[in-house]
Design a protein around this motif. Structure first.
Motif, PDB file in Angstrom:
ATOM      1  N   THR A 247      11.862   5.493 -24.873  1.00 37.83           N
ATOM      2  CA  THR A 247      11.243   5.190 -23.707  1.00 37.83           C
ATOM      3  C   THR A 247      12.319   5.517 -22.428  1.00 37.83           C
ATOM      4  N   VAL A 248      13.481   5.128 -22.612  1.00 32.46           N
ATOM      5  CA  VAL A 248      14.131   5.632 -21.318  1.00 32.46           C
ATOM      6  C   VAL A 248      14.348   6.799 -21.188  1.00 32.46           C
ATOM      7  N   LYS A 249      14.194   7.895 -22.329  1.00 36.57           N
ATOM      8  CA  LYS A 249      14.525   9.313 -22.211  1.00 36.57           C
ATOM      9  C   LYS A 249      13.192   9.867 -21.459  1.00 36.57           C
ATOM     10  N   LYS A 250      11.995   9.074 -21.729  1.00 34.99           N
ATOM     11  CA  LYS A 250      10.923   9.750 -21.183  1.00 34.99           C
ATOM     12  C   LYS A 250      10.602   9.263 -19.827  1.00 34.99           C
ATOM     13  N   VAL A 251      11.062   8.124 -19.399  1.00 32.47           N
ATOM     14  CA  VAL A 251      11.221   7.958 -17.850  1.00 32.47           C
ATOM     15  C   VAL A 251      11.997   8.937 -17.269  1.00 32.47           C
ATOM     16  N   ILE A 252      13.271   9.573 -17.591  1.00 33.49           N
ATOM     17  CA  ILE A 252      14.104  10.164 -16.968  1.00 33.49           C
ATOM     18  C   ILE A 252      13.394  11.530 -17.157  1.00 33.49           C
ATOM     19  N   ASP A 253      13.059  12.243 -17.975  1.00 36.54           N
ATOM     20  CA  ASP A 253      12.446  13.255 -18.259  1.00 36.54           C
ATOM     21  C   ASP A 253      11.158  13.822 -17.331  1.00 36.54           C
ATOM     22  N   GLU A 254      10.271  12.629 -17.225  1.00 38.53           N
ATOM     23  CA  GLU A 254       9.248  12.658 -16.397  1.00 38.53           C
ATOM     24  C   GLU A 254       9.481  12.417 -15.057  1.00 38.53           C
ATOM     25  N   GLY A 255      10.587  12.351 -14.353  1.00 34.81           N
ATOM     26  CA  GLY A 255      11.072  12.264 -13.324  1.00 34.81           C
ATOM     27  C   GLY A 255      10.695  10.951 -12.281  1.00 34.81           C
ATOM     28  N   TYR A 256      10.451   9.873 -12.992  1.00 41.36           N
ATOM     29  CA  TYR A 256       9.986   8.673 -12.489  1.00 41.36           C
ATOM     30  C   TYR A 256      11.005   8.134 -11.552  1.00 41.36           C
ATOM     31  N   LEU A 257      12.321   8.583 -11.806  1.00 39.68           N
ATOM     32  CA  LEU A 257      13.374   7.925 -10.711  1.00 39.68           C
ATOM     33  C   LEU A 257      14.090   8.715  -9.806  1.00 39.68           C
TER      34      LEU A 257
ATOM     35  N   HIS B 130      19.385   3.872 -12.112  1.00 39.62           N
ATOM     36  CA  HIS B 130      18.993   3.882 -10.882  1.00 39.62           C
ATOM     37  C   HIS B 130      18.981   5.179 -10.441  1.00 39.62           C
ATOM     38  N   GLY B 131      18.046   5.740  -9.591  1.00 41.35           N
ATOM     39  CA  GLY B 131      17.829   7.284  -9.068  1.00 41.35           C
ATOM     40  C   GLY B 131      17.501   7.260  -7.828  1.00 41.35           C
ATOM     41  N   THR B 132      17.059   8.244  -7.160  1.00 46.07           N
ATOM     42  CA  THR B 132      16.802   8.415  -5.691  1.00 46.07           C
ATOM     43  C   THR B 132      15.462   7.941  -5.242  1.00 46.07           C
ATOM     44  N   LEU B 133      14.612   7.780  -6.537  1.00 44.69           N
ATOM     45  CA  LEU B 133      13.082   7.177  -6.084  1.00 44.69           C
ATOM     46  C   LEU B 133      12.961   5.615  -6.817  1.00 44.69           C
ATOM     47  N   GLY B 134      13.824   5.278  -7.532  1.00 44.34           N
ATOM     48  CA  GLY B 134      13.865   3.856  -8.012  1.00 44.34           C
ATOM     49  C   GLY B 134      14.742   3.563  -9.413  1.00 44.34           C
ATOM     50  N   SER B 135      14.199   2.221 -10.114  1.00 47.06           N
ATOM     51  CA  SER B 135      15.053   1.832 -10.962  1.00 47.06           C
ATOM     52  C   SER B 135      14.191   1.660 -12.432  1.00 47.06           C
ATOM     53  N   PHE B 136      14.742   1.772 -13.389  1.00 50.97           N
ATOM     54  CA  PHE B 136      14.243   1.320 -14.766  1.00 50.97           C
ATOM     55  C   PHE B 136      15.118   0.558 -15.505  1.00 50.97           C
TER      56      PHE B 136
END
Length: 347
Positions: A131-141, A241-247
């Motif tokens: 799930t973490v990998k999907k969140v990163i790969d799809e650019g949500y953060l 944590h990224g430029t758009l948000g957090s997971f």
């Protein structure tokens, strides 16, 4: 296609939980043989299995195509090398080897023997990590700037597995739990530029490291990997944590717990996490700030073994390569060098 006749090098927890149930239930494989030095436990559960008293006799059995080296860490190199020289395909439990030069030698030997060599980093197939990998790969953060991965426990007592608790090659928390975290970090972000490690013994009864913090340096990213055996109230296993948000996500995969309850991996709802373990995504989508819990992907170690089968029968890549295993050991070695010298080590 013909099932792959498979042999285990031991039938302790690793063989009983993480290998035999999948070899047993997947039609791609046949649980054919096991090396048992004294106690003949495998035959009680699998009456048709061949139990060998010594490793050389097992390797001499031409019917065996695949050997799973799931013995104590310090023996991985020796037993994997013997299996490759005997013409077998090999899965090696994590950590791949104790030293990086051993890993490189096995990698080269497998290529020379034209055999498939895979490392058992099964945590790539955990529900939480997928799930973490999907969140990163799809650019949500957006662009990731900081990530922290934990694998904490609260254990005042020592493990009954004495080979894990006595000082020696490949023992301690960094080789044990750290192998998982490092492999996950490298899968997500690639190789770092530098490594800092803080590796300690924090329990009075412990003789090997039971605490570590490893910091991986990337040009615009820092990844912190942490484990402690004295964490009664665990933090999130994944914080990104990224430029758009957090997971933020817990370590919620249920496969090990289900295997320990003798639930086989061919049952309905295999790898389904409880809804209470959903990860929190707080980010921005199309200019709108959203804060919501998202569905967790299925965890499934079956996928690892299916990919091993396809590697052997269809000449596809193994799920976790010798190169992947080697890089994990390189980071471990750099972390120990850093901790001992209290310095950042260029990778």
């Amino acid at each position: 296609m013909q099932p792959i006749k498979t042999a285990l090098c031991s039938f302790g927890m690793s063989g009983r939980l993480f290998h035999a149930p999948f070899i047993e239930t997947l039609s791609y494989f046949e649980l054919y043989a096991v090396w048992e030095r004294s106690k003949k436990l495998a035959a009680e559960k699998y009456p048709s299995i061949i139990s060998y008293d010594n490793y050389e006799d097992l390797l001499a059995d031409d019917a065996i195509e695949l050997v799973i080296v799931n013995t104590p860490n310090a023996t991985h190199f020796e037993y994997a090398k013997k299996a490759l020289l005997a013409g077998k395909h090999v899965i090696v439990e994590k950590p791949f080897t104790v030293h990086s030069d051993q890993a490189k030698e096995l990698q080269t030997l497998a290529e020379e023997q034209s055999r498939k060599l895979a490392v058992y980093h099964n945590r790539r197939f955990d529900s939480d990590f997928k799930t973490v990998k999907k969140v990163i790969d799809e650019g949500y953060l957006g662009k990731i700037v900081e990530a922290e991965i934990h694998f904490d426990r609260y254990k005042q007592e020592l493990s009954p597995k004495t080979h894990k608790e006595m000082p020696g090659d490949g023992t301690g928390a960094l080789y044990d739990l750290g192998s998982h975290l490092i492999d996950q970090a490298l899968t997500l972000f690639g190789l770092p530029e530098a490594v800092f490690g803080d590796i300690r013994i924090i329990r009075e009864i412990s003789k090997v490291d039971d605490y570590f913090e490893v910091l991986l340096y990337y040009p615009e990213l820092r990844v912190r990997l942490k484990s402690s055996y004295l964490v009664r109230e665990a933090l999130a296993a994944y914080s990104l944590h990224g430029t758009l948000g957090s997971f933020v996500k817990s370590r919620g995969d249920v496969q090990e717990a289900n295997l320990d309850k003798k639930i086989l991996p061919n049952t309905a709802d295999w790898g389904v996490e409880p809804d209470t373990e959903k990860g929190l995504l707080h980010t921005e989508k199309n200019g709108t700030v959203v804060r919501d819990y998202i569905d967790t992907l299925l965890g499934n170690y079956n996928d690892y073994f299916r990919q091993v089968y396809e590697a052997i029968r269809l000449d596809k890549p193994v799920p976790v390569s010798a190169e992947d295993g080697l890089n994990v050991i390189r980071v471990i070695e750099a972390a120990f060098e850093s901790s001992e010298g209290k310095k950042v080590v260029k990778f």
